[in-house]
Design an enzyme around this catalytic site. Sequence first.
Site, PDB file in Angstrom:
ATOM      1  N   CYS A  35       0.588  -1.292   0.058  1.00 55.85           N
ATOM      2  CA  CYS A  35      -0.255  -0.185   0.288  1.00 55.85           C
ATOM      3  C   CYS A  35       0.841   1.374  -0.521  1.00 55.85           C
ATOM      4  CB  CYS A  35      -0.893   0.181   1.276  1.00 55.85           C
ATOM      5  SG  CYS A  35      -0.128   0.400   3.394  1.00 55.85           S
ATOM      6  N   CYS A 104      -1.944  -2.571   8.767  1.00 60.18           N
ATOM      7  CA  CYS A 104      -1.988  -1.630   9.604  1.00 60.18           C
ATOM      8  C   CYS A 104      -1.859  -1.903  10.393  1.00 60.18           C
ATOM      9  CB  CYS A 104      -3.297   0.001   9.076  1.00 60.18           C
ATOM     10  SG  CYS A 104      -4.301  -0.656   7.742  1.00 60.18           S
TER      11      CYS A 104
HETATM   12 FE1  FES Z   1      -1.384  -0.058   3.734  1.00 60.11          FE
HETATM   13 FE2  FES Z   1      -3.256   0.343   6.190  1.00 60.11          FE
HETATM   14  S1  FES Z   1      -3.524   0.696   3.801  1.00 60.11           S
HETATM   15  S2  FES Z   1      -1.249   0.259   6.300  1.00 60.11           S
END
Ligand code: FES
Length: 131
Positions: A35, A104
């Site tokens: 991400c 996360c």
């Molecule tokens: Fe990657 Fe939250 S979407 S840390």
Amino acid sequence: MALYSEKVMDHFRNPRNVGVIEDADGIGEVGNAKCGDIMKMYLKIKDDTIEDVKFETFGCGSAIASSSMATELIKGKPVADAMQLTNKAVAEALDGLPDYKMHCSVLAEEAIQSALEDYYKKHPEKAPAKE
Ligand code: FES
């Protein structure tokens, strides 16, 4: 049911302990390649206790809420307790995260671990004995 718990929303909107500790004893920075989110933790350690902790997170709402909650969970606690903090404990303290957002909270666990490793590198005499 709402996707995010009230606690997640609260810590996302009003994150605790945001910032930098200039003379930190340990700094850890981790990222998630998928991400692209980045989390940085600063620790001030005195008498084997987490005297202060601050974070900077460039990431999603769950990452911000997780870092905020993680700092709350270790602030004022013995270093040994901070070592044990798991992403599961962070997620539980937030009353849960959606499955696809669990990574996360992993970032928060890893950032604290990384900051503690940095601290032990600077203070090898404090490092726990290897088994
Ligand atoms: Fe990657 Fe939250 S979407 S840390």
